[in-house]
Structure formats: C-alpha cells, structure tokens
Scaffold this motif. Sequence first.
Motif, PDB file in Angstrom:
ATOM      1  N   MET A   1       0.852  -1.187   0.000  1.00 50.72           N
ATOM      2  CA  MET A   1       0.000   0.000   0.000  1.00 50.72           C
ATOM      3  C   MET A   1       0.890   1.241   0.000  1.00 50.72           C
ATOM      4  N   TRP A   2       0.259   2.393  -0.295  1.00 50.20           N
ATOM      5  CA  TRP A   2       1.014   3.635  -0.395  1.00 50.20           C
ATOM      6  C   TRP A   2       1.693   3.999   0.917  1.00 50.20           C
ATOM      7  N   SER A   3       1.088   3.636   2.036  1.00 54.58           N
ATOM      8  CA  SER A   3       1.693   3.962   3.330  1.00 54.58           C
ATOM      9  C   SER A   3       3.025   3.236   3.509  1.00 54.58           C
ATOM     10  N   ASP A   4       3.132   2.020   2.964  1.00 55.86           N
ATOM     11  CA  ASP A   4       4.402   1.294   3.031  1.00 55.86           C
ATOM     12  C   ASP A   4       5.473   2.015   2.224  1.00 55.86           C
ATOM     13  N   LEU A   5       5.073   2.511   1.047  1.00 59.58           N
ATOM     14  CA  LEU A   5       6.033   3.225   0.212  1.00 59.58           C
ATOM     15  C   LEU A   5       6.484   4.513   0.889  1.00 59.58           C
ATOM     16  N   ALA A   6       5.553   5.188   1.558  1.00 59.87           N
ATOM     17  CA  ALA A   6       5.901   6.426   2.259  1.00 59.87           C
ATOM     18  C   ALA A   6       6.916   6.169   3.363  1.00 59.87           C
ATOM     19  N   LYS A   7       6.839   5.000   3.990  1.00 63.12           N
ATOM     20  CA  LYS A   7       7.790   4.670   5.052  1.00 63.12           C
ATOM     21  C   LYS A   7       9.197   4.469   4.498  1.00 63.12           C
ATOM     22  N   GLY A   8       9.298   4.199   3.207  1.00 58.55           N
ATOM     23  CA  GLY A   8      10.610   4.037   2.593  1.00 58.55           C
ATOM     24  C   GLY A   8      11.324   5.347   2.340  1.00 58.55           C
ATOM     25  N   TYR A   9      10.590   6.464   2.488  1.00 59.28           N
ATOM     26  CA  TYR A   9      11.222   7.778   2.336  1.00 59.28           C
ATOM     27  C   TYR A   9      11.989   8.080   3.620  1.00 59.28           C
ATOM     28  N   ALA A  10      13.147   7.442   3.740  1.00 56.80           N
ATOM     29  CA  ALA A  10      13.944   7.536   4.960  1.00 56.80           C
ATOM     30  C   ALA A  10      15.403   7.303   4.616  1.00 56.80           C
ATOM     31  N   ILE A  11      16.283   7.718   5.517  1.00 57.16           N
ATOM     32  CA  ILE A  11      17.713   7.490   5.338  1.00 57.16           C
ATOM     33  C   ILE A  11      18.093   6.082   5.779  1.00 57.16           C
ATOM     34  N   THR A  12      17.493   5.618   6.877  1.00 55.61           N
ATOM     35  CA  THR A  12      17.785   4.291   7.425  1.00 55.61           C
ATOM     36  C   THR A  12      16.680   3.319   7.048  1.00 55.61           C
ATOM     37  N   ASP A  13      17.064   2.151   6.581  1.00 53.30           N
ATOM     38  CA  ASP A  13      16.094   1.133   6.177  1.00 53.30           C
ATOM     39  C   ASP A  13      15.512   0.458   7.415  1.00 53.30           C
ATOM     40  N   MET A  14      14.208   0.645   7.609  1.00 54.73           N
ATOM     41  CA  MET A  14      13.505   0.015   8.726  1.00 54.73           C
ATOM     42  C   MET A  14      12.596  -1.101   8.230  1.00 54.73           C
TER      43      MET A  14
ATOM     44  N   PHE B   1      14.855   5.113   0.257  1.00 54.28           N
ATOM     45  CA  PHE B   1      15.137   5.790  -1.007  1.00 54.28           C
ATOM     46  C   PHE B   1      15.122   7.315  -0.888  1.00 54.28           C
ATOM     47  N   LYS B   2      15.172   7.840   0.327  1.00 51.90           N
ATOM     48  CA  LYS B   2      15.135   9.296   0.493  1.00 51.90           C
ATOM     49  C   LYS B   2      16.346   9.963  -0.150  1.00 51.90           C
ATOM     50  N   LEU B   3      17.539   9.457   0.134  1.00 52.35           N
ATOM     51  CA  LEU B   3      18.752  10.078  -0.392  1.00 52.35           C
ATOM     52  C   LEU B   3      18.826   9.992  -1.916  1.00 52.35           C
ATOM     53  N   PRO B   4      18.611   8.819  -2.529  1.00 53.54           N
ATOM     54  CA  PRO B   4      18.637   8.798  -3.995  1.00 53.54           C
ATOM     55  C   PRO B   4      17.553   9.660  -4.627  1.00 53.54           C
ATOM     56  N   LEU B   5      16.395   9.786  -3.971  1.00 52.78           N
ATOM     57  CA  LEU B   5      15.359  10.662  -4.513  1.00 52.78           C
ATOM     58  C   LEU B   5      15.820  12.113  -4.508  1.00 52.78           C
ATOM     59  N   LEU B   6      16.500  12.516  -3.440  1.00 50.29           N
ATOM     60  CA  LEU B   6      17.048  13.874  -3.396  1.00 50.29           C
ATOM     61  C   LEU B   6      18.108  14.065  -4.483  1.00 50.29           C
ATOM     62  N   PHE B   7      18.896  13.027  -4.744  1.00 46.93           N
ATOM     63  CA  PHE B   7      19.873  13.100  -5.833  1.00 46.93           C
ATOM     64  C   PHE B   7      19.166  13.317  -7.172  1.00 46.93           C
ATOM     65  N   VAL B   8      18.078  12.589  -7.385  1.00 44.32           N
ATOM     66  CA  VAL B   8      17.316  12.734  -8.627  1.00 44.32           C
ATOM     67  C   VAL B   8      16.803  14.164  -8.769  1.00 44.32           C
ATOM     68  N   VAL B   9      16.257  14.693  -7.683  1.00 44.07           N
ATOM     69  CA  VAL B   9      15.713  16.052  -7.707  1.00 44.07           C
ATOM     70  C   VAL B   9      16.801  17.068  -8.053  1.00 44.07           C
ATOM     71  N   MET B  10      18.029  16.830  -7.606  1.00 43.68           N
ATOM     72  CA  MET B  10      19.115  17.775  -7.872  1.00 43.68           C
ATOM     73  C   MET B  10      19.758  17.564  -9.238  1.00 43.68           C
ATOM     74  N   LEU B  11      19.668  16.347  -9.772  1.00 46.04           N
ATOM     75  CA  LEU B  11      20.245  16.087 -11.091  1.00 46.04           C
ATOM     76  C   LEU B  11      19.327  16.554 -12.220  1.00 46.04           C
ATOM     77  N   LEU B  12      18.024  16.516 -11.992  1.00 45.66           N
ATOM     78  CA  LEU B  12      17.086  16.890 -13.054  1.00 45.66           C
ATOM     79  C   LEU B  12      17.307  18.311 -13.574  1.00 45.66           C
ATOM     80  N   PRO B  13      17.492  19.325 -12.710  1.00 44.77           N
ATOM     81  CA  PRO B  13      17.746  20.668 -13.256  1.00 44.77           C
ATOM     82  C   PRO B  13      19.010  20.738 -14.107  1.00 44.77           C
ATOM     83  N   LEU B  14      20.038  19.971 -13.742  1.00 40.37           N
ATOM     84  CA  LEU B  14      21.268  19.983 -14.528  1.00 40.37           C
ATOM     85  C   LEU B  14      21.054  19.328 -15.886  1.00 40.37           C
ATOM     86  N   MET B  15      20.219  18.295 -15.931  1.00 34.17           N
ATOM     87  CA  MET B  15      19.957  17.627 -17.201  1.00 34.17           C
ATOM     88  C   MET B  15      19.078  18.483 -18.108  1.00 34.17           C
ATOM     89  N   PHE B  16      18.067  19.124 -17.530  1.00 33.76           N
ATOM     90  CA  PHE B  16      17.130  19.896 -18.346  1.00 33.76           C
ATOM     91  C   PHE B  16      17.580  21.339 -18.568  1.00 33.76           C
TER      92      PHE B  16
END
Length: 221
Positions: free
Chosen positions: A119-132, A137-152
Amino acid sequence: MNTAIAGALGAWEGLTARLRGVGQWLPPLVLRLVMGWEFFESGREKLLGENWFADIQDRFPFPFNHLPAGFSWTLSTWTELAGAVLLWLGLGTRFAAFALLFVTFVATAAVHWPDMVSMWSDLAKGYAITDMGYGNFKLPLLFVVMLLPLMFQGPGYFSLDALLARLLAADTMPAPRFDARAWALAAALLGACFLMLLPMFGIALLAVAAALLVAEHLLGA
C-alpha cells in the motif's frame, strides 16, 4: 493608483530579472559542486573498496542482473568518478547528469527500494535514510531532484560548456521550446531511467515519447 501599481510591478520585474540573472550562474554551480562531490565520494569508495555487488546480484534490474558483478562494479565506479569530474567542470553536463541519474535509478532498485509494497503507506515509510524494513530511497530521490535541473537546464554560465559555446559563437542559452518533440525527449530520458525501477511506468513513458513523435510527424506532414 495605477501609477503605484505600475511602479510596484516594475520593481518586482526588476527584482526577479536580477534573481534570474544570478540564477544562471550560482544555483547550477552549487548543484554541480555538491552532486559532483557526492558521486566522487561514492566512486572513490568503490575504487578503493571491495566489490559487494555479487551479494545483491539478483536485486539488480535487467540487464544488469545478467552481467558479471565485476563489470557492473567497474562501470558504476567509473561512471560516478567521471560523471563527478564532468559536473565539476561543467563539461558535457547534461550527458553526465543523465548518466548519474541512470546510475541512481539502478542503485535505488538494487539497494534502496522496498522488496514489496502492499500500500502507499508502506512506500511512504521508505522515504527515509535508514532502512527500517521498507527501503530507504530518500537520499537517492534527493539526488534525482538535484540532477534533473542539470539535465534539463544545463550547467549555467560558470561552466566549460558555456565557455565552449561562446568560443564557437553558439547560443549559450537558446530559447526554450515546448513542442511535442521537447516533451517526447523528456519522456524518453525519464522513461529510460524508470525502466530500471518501475519497468511498466518506464515503458509507458517511452510509449508516450513515441506517440508524441508520431503525432508530430503526422500533423506536420
């Protein structure tokens, strides 16, 4: 009253114009320095460390799950190191940003994505630095957010890309286009990355890209 409004609008336009002007120099430079350091550190750790990709070989997305772990390790190491240096220099920035974005999606699928999402709540729990137990996937998502402006948007004016454009008498900041081909390009680039993490969504984006190109061709014919 109208004079006051016009004066306020003029002041606001002057303010935003100056911010946009500096924005072509400072924010892309900061993004390049930060992301370059992050990927250089990651690549250097791989270069000096032991190959642990064999331990998670079955978690890699296709086709990397069928490639030798040593090959994937070397490819990841040098993509991160070379991409980091290119970001620092602002040289081939869009290509470097896309390559690092692709690596980030592969790493997210192999290491940071939850094994199962009910469920979506499980995915939301994955937005974290430490795997519980739900991914981290919090850190790689932040990387994606910062790489997109450089690509576009590109590396900004303080870069070798901009310097080469000036030396070649090319437009360092061509006027943006919002046609079907532009959206097709965006969908194709993102689709290629999402194939590594969410294959069906990646295929859908690639299909959208193809449909836009076909539609543009038919309507333009």
